[in-house]
Design a protein around this motif. Structure first.
Motif, PDB file in Angstrom:
ATOM      1  N   ASP A 223       0.797  -1.227   0.000  1.00  0.00           N
ATOM      2  CA  ASP A 223       0.000   0.000   0.000  1.00  0.00           C
ATOM      3  C   ASP A 223       0.828   1.274   0.000  1.00  0.00           C
ATOM      4  O   ASP A 223       0.298   2.353  -0.299  1.00  0.00           O
ATOM      5  CB  ASP A 223      -0.944   0.006   1.204  1.00  0.00           C
ATOM      6  CG  ASP A 223      -1.994  -1.086   1.110  1.00  0.00           C
ATOM      7  OD1 ASP A 223      -2.764  -1.091   0.138  1.00  0.00           O
ATOM      8  OD2 ASP A 223      -2.029  -1.956   1.999  1.00  0.00           O
ATOM      9  N   VAL A 224       2.107   1.193   0.338  1.00  0.00           N
ATOM     10  CA  VAL A 224       2.914   2.413   0.374  1.00  0.00           C
ATOM     11  C   VAL A 224       3.543   2.740  -0.972  1.00  0.00           C
ATOM     12  O   VAL A 224       4.033   3.853  -1.173  1.00  0.00           O
ATOM     13  CB  VAL A 224       4.032   2.338   1.443  1.00  0.00           C
ATOM     14  CG1 VAL A 224       3.454   2.091   2.819  1.00  0.00           C
ATOM     15  CG2 VAL A 224       5.078   1.282   1.088  1.00  0.00           C
ATOM     16  N   ILE A 225       3.541   1.800  -1.897  1.00  0.00           N
ATOM     17  CA  ILE A 225       4.238   2.026  -3.170  1.00  0.00           C
ATOM     18  C   ILE A 225       3.664   3.222  -3.933  1.00  0.00           C
ATOM     19  O   ILE A 225       4.420   4.120  -4.327  1.00  0.00           O
ATOM     20  CB  ILE A 225       4.237   0.742  -4.027  1.00  0.00           C
ATOM     21  CG1 ILE A 225       5.114  -0.327  -3.356  1.00  0.00           C
ATOM     22  CG2 ILE A 225       4.742   1.025  -5.445  1.00  0.00           C
ATOM     23  CD1 ILE A 225       5.078  -1.679  -4.034  1.00  0.00           C
ATOM     24  N   PRO A 226       2.348   3.301  -4.168  1.00  0.00           N
ATOM     25  CA  PRO A 226       1.833   4.476  -4.902  1.00  0.00           C
ATOM     26  C   PRO A 226       2.114   5.791  -4.200  1.00  0.00           C
ATOM     27  O   PRO A 226       2.452   6.790  -4.842  1.00  0.00           O
ATOM     28  CB  PRO A 226       0.331   4.187  -5.005  1.00  0.00           C
ATOM     29  CG  PRO A 226       0.200   2.716  -4.842  1.00  0.00           C
ATOM     30  CD  PRO A 226       1.282   2.325  -3.878  1.00  0.00           C
ATOM     31  N   GLN A 227       1.973   5.817  -2.871  1.00  0.00           N
ATOM     32  CA  GLN A 227       2.217   7.038  -2.112  1.00  0.00           C
ATOM     33  C   GLN A 227       3.661   7.494  -2.283  1.00  0.00           C
ATOM     34  O   GLN A 227       3.938   8.679  -2.535  1.00  0.00           O
ATOM     35  CB  GLN A 227       1.938   6.794  -0.629  1.00  0.00           C
ATOM     36  CG  GLN A 227       2.362   7.965   0.276  1.00  0.00           C
ATOM     37  CD  GLN A 227       2.303   7.613   1.754  1.00  0.00           C
ATOM     38  OE1 GLN A 227       1.657   6.650   2.144  1.00  0.00           O
ATOM     39  NE2 GLN A 227       2.976   8.397   2.579  1.00  0.00           N
TER      40      GLN A 227
END
Length: 261
Positions: free
Chosen positions: A202-206
């Motif tokens: 979940d942190v990759i796009p951010q």
């Protein structure tokens, strides 16, 4: 009346995954997998050693991995992946290649490792400058740096956590904080979040939006490379490795001066 379901479930292609005994993120791996592909996981035998270079070698012995692959062949996967970063970079590029050959020989099918998949992903993105985040100790982190350098890329920034156990419990906020320490826009072509036991999905796009560079993670590149060998795509919205539309342009020097970073 539609009774097509009476014929049984749709045929599925399989990816065999060999994971270290302490791997705890099975659910994360599945998030990259399309509906027509199944994951078949097995683990290496338990050894009473904390995360270290010694453990990386112990869980990655060719005989151990070969036994795991032979067990997986019972369910007929079309490709097998060794989902362990440190275990596949610990003996350098030549060691990773030898490991792939041993995996393939044991199962008579295509094989890959997480560290080999990382090099494939860097080549796909044309990334020669790499920032690193690891949960490892200094010695294990240094071995990763040496592996990447041996492959022809340059490590431009690095942050590590010094953990020897329970890596799967690291919260996303800590991953993001370490990423900000390791990578600054314009200083690297990509950021790599190492360790298949480190939560990252979940942190990759951010991080890609904030740092303006592709962000790769150990589980992401493993699934991407395995599924590519099946001729299909991994599922990952707004992840640059998986979606050309998500690939951001590099930050220009004048933009840095204007405060874009």
């Amino acid at each position: 009346m539609d009774v097509s379901f009476l014929g049984g479930p749709r045929p599925q292609r399989g990816v065999g995954v060999v994971a270290p005994f302490d791997f705890a993120l099975d659910r994360e791996l599945w998030r990259w997998v399309p509906d027509d592909v199944s994951l078949h996981l097995t683990r290496t035998p338990f050894v009473p050693v904390e995360v270290s270079l010694d453990l990386a070698r112990l869980v990655s012995e060719h005989e151990t991995l070969g036994e795991a692959v032979r067990a997986l062949t019972a369910v007929s996967p079309q490709v097998v992946a060794y989902a362990c970063t440190s275990g596949s970079f610990v003996d350098g590029v030549a060691g990773e290649r030898a490991m792939c050959a041993a995996l393939s020989l044991a199962g008579a099918l295509p094989a890959l490792t997480t560290s080999g998949a990382l090099l494939e992903a860097l080549a796909e993105l044309g990334a020669r400058r790499v920032a690193l985040v690891t949960p490892y100790t200094v010695s294990v982190t240094r071995a990763l740096q040496e592996y990447i350098a041996e492959a022809g890329a340059r490590v431009t920034g690095c942050a590590w956590m010094g953990l020897t156990r329970h890596i799967w419990r690291v919260p996303y906020r800590d991953v993001v904080a370490m990423a900000r320490r390791a990578a600054r826009p314009g200083t690297a072509d990509a950021l790599f979040l190492s360790c298949t036991n480190l939560p990252t999905y979940d942190v990759i796009p951010q991080l890609e939006a904030e740092l303006r560079m592709p962000v790769l993670s150990a589980n992401q590149v493993t699934m991407w490379a395995a599924l590519r060998r099946l001729g299909t795509r991994a599922v990952g919205p707004y992840q640059a490795l998986l979606d050309d539309a998500a690939r951001v342009r590099p930050v220009l020097p004048e933009e840095q001066q204007e405060g874009w970073t």
